[in-house]
Design a protein around this motif. Structure first.
Motif, PDB file in Angstrom:
ATOM      1  N   LYS A 147       8.196  23.715 -50.238  1.00  0.00           N
ATOM      2  CA  LYS A 147       9.474  24.192 -49.707  1.00  0.00           C
ATOM      3  C   LYS A 147       9.388  25.672 -49.349  1.00  0.00           C
ATOM      4  N   VAL A 148       8.775  26.462 -50.208  1.00  0.00           N
ATOM      5  CA  VAL A 148       8.609  27.888 -49.934  1.00  0.00           C
ATOM      6  C   VAL A 148       7.757  28.080 -48.673  1.00  0.00           C
ATOM      7  N   GLY A 149       6.637  27.382 -48.594  1.00  0.00           N
ATOM      8  CA  GLY A 149       5.761  27.500 -47.433  1.00  0.00           C
ATOM      9  C   GLY A 149       6.427  27.063 -46.144  1.00  0.00           C
ATOM     10  N   ILE A 150       7.148  25.948 -46.206  1.00  0.00           N
ATOM     11  CA  ILE A 150       7.856  25.442 -45.026  1.00  0.00           C
ATOM     12  C   ILE A 150       8.927  26.444 -44.589  1.00  0.00           C
ATOM     13  N   SER A 151       9.658  26.993 -45.549  1.00  0.00           N
ATOM     14  CA  SER A 151      10.707  27.968 -45.219  1.00  0.00           C
ATOM     15  C   SER A 151      10.122  29.225 -44.585  1.00  0.00           C
ATOM     16  N   LEU A 152       9.013  29.715 -45.128  1.00  0.00           N
ATOM     17  CA  LEU A 152       8.365  30.893 -44.546  1.00  0.00           C
ATOM     18  C   LEU A 152       7.861  30.601 -43.134  1.00  0.00           C
ATOM     19  N   PHE A 153       7.284  29.417 -42.942  1.00  0.00           N
ATOM     20  CA  PHE A 153       6.800  29.037 -41.611  1.00  0.00           C
ATOM     21  C   PHE A 153       7.955  28.967 -40.618  1.00  0.00           C
ATOM     22  N   GLU A 154       9.055  28.328 -41.026  1.00  0.00           N
ATOM     23  CA  GLU A 154      10.204  28.201 -40.126  1.00  0.00           C
ATOM     24  C   GLU A 154      10.841  29.562 -39.841  1.00  0.00           C
ATOM     25  N   PHE A 155      10.888  30.430 -40.847  1.00  0.00           N
ATOM     26  CA  PHE A 155      11.407  31.774 -40.623  1.00  0.00           C
ATOM     27  C   PHE A 155      10.564  32.497 -39.578  1.00  0.00           C
ATOM     28  N   ALA A 156       9.246  32.456 -39.737  1.00  0.00           N
ATOM     29  CA  ALA A 156       8.355  33.149 -38.798  1.00  0.00           C
ATOM     30  C   ALA A 156       8.495  32.562 -37.393  1.00  0.00           C
ATOM     31  N   LYS A 157       8.589  31.248 -37.299  1.00  0.00           N
ATOM     32  CA  LYS A 157       8.726  30.588 -36.000  1.00  0.00           C
ATOM     33  C   LYS A 157      10.031  30.996 -35.313  1.00  0.00           C
ATOM     34  N   ARG A 159      11.877  33.661 -35.982  1.00  0.00           N
ATOM     35  CA  ARG A 159      11.872  35.104 -35.722  1.00  0.00           C
ATOM     36  C   ARG A 159      11.097  35.411 -34.432  1.00  0.00           C
ATOM     37  N   ILE A 160       9.942  34.783 -34.284  1.00  0.00           N
ATOM     38  CA  ILE A 160       9.150  34.969 -33.068  1.00  0.00           C
ATOM     39  C   ILE A 160       9.924  34.490 -31.853  1.00  0.00           C
ATOM     40  N   LYS A 161      10.588  33.357 -31.969  1.00  0.00           N
ATOM     41  CA  LYS A 161      11.390  32.819 -30.871  1.00  0.00           C
ATOM     42  C   LYS A 161      12.504  33.781 -30.491  1.00  0.00           C
ATOM     43  N   ASN A 162      13.198  34.339 -31.481  1.00  0.00           N
ATOM     44  CA  ASN A 162      14.294  35.274 -31.219  1.00  0.00           C
ATOM     45  C   ASN A 162      13.795  36.579 -30.595  1.00  0.00           C
ATOM     46  N   LEU A 163      12.666  37.068 -31.066  1.00  0.00           N
ATOM     47  CA  LEU A 163      12.115  38.304 -30.521  1.00  0.00           C
ATOM     48  C   LEU A 163      11.661  38.129 -29.075  1.00  0.00           C
ATOM     49  N   LYS A 164      11.156  36.950 -28.747  1.00  0.00           N
ATOM     50  CA  LYS A 164      10.712  36.694 -27.366  1.00  0.00           C
ATOM     51  C   LYS A 164      11.882  36.608 -26.395  1.00  0.00           C
ATOM     52  N   THR A 165      13.044  36.149 -26.875  1.00  0.00           N
ATOM     53  CA  THR A 165      14.193  35.998 -25.993  1.00  0.00           C
ATOM     54  C   THR A 165      14.916  37.319 -25.761  1.00  0.00           C
ATOM     55  N   LYS A 166      14.674  38.306 -26.597  1.00  0.00           N
ATOM     56  CA  LYS A 166      15.355  39.606 -26.453  1.00  0.00           C
ATOM     57  C   LYS A 166      14.679  40.488 -25.443  1.00  0.00           C
TER      58      LYS A 166
END
Length: 166
Positions: A147-157, A159-166
């Motif tokens: 769960k921790v690993g999945i949450s960190l992966f989803e957060f990074a994914k 975050r990267i998606k949001n940064l690319k759209t800005k």
């Protein structure tokens, strides 16, 4: 000709439904294999520790073999679930969460109804069984770290998606 196309469409739809059901069953079986095979291996090692050390003397150098192996295999299983989550594009997260929540709910029932006889006979017999408690401990560790690993992966994914759209 139209009748043949309708029959072939029906057959194709039925086949698609059967393939989908088979894939879901396969996912459940793989998840169960990951989460149940490891406790069984550890129980085997604990029960046969003397024979294993006699057969493989180099293992004497490993301190507290079953517990070290317990944590190592739990970490491996968590990593396997995380990789599977990434490969399946997020579908495995839900079954991981469901198993983690189920074990937590069973533990909560035991904790909150410690002195009461109103707890279900099935829950009571399960929570008094040392083998089941060991299995639950394994599941909490595996699914918790996954769960921790999945949450960190989803957060990074995300975050990267949001940064690319800005």
């Amino acid at each position: 000709m139209k009748v043949n196309n309708e029959i072939s469409d029906k057959t194709s739809q039925e086949l698609s439904k059967k393939i989908l059901a088979a894939k879901i069953i396969l996912d459940l079986l793989i998840f169960l294999a990951i989460t149940t095979a490891l406790p069984l291996i550890i129980v085997y090692l604990i029960n046969n520790q003397k024979e294993i050390i006699e057969k493989y003397p180099i293992i004497k150098n490993v301190s507290d073999l079953p517990y070290d192996l317990f944590y190592i295999l739990s970490g491996v299983a968590s990593i396997l679930i995380i990789i599977w989550h990434i490969a399946s594009k997020g579908e495995i997260k839900h079954i991981n969460d469901a198993i983690l929540t189920l074990i937590t709910a069973i533990a909560a029932l035991k904790i909150f109804n410690q002195d009461k006889e109103s707890i279900s006979l099935i829950i009571s017999s399960l929570t008094n069984n040392q083998g089941f408690l060991f299995f639950c401990k394994q599941l909490i560790i595996i699914c918790g770290f996954a769960k921790v690993g999945i949450s960190l992966f989803e957060f990074a994914k995300e975050r990267i998606k949001n940064l690319k759209t800005k």
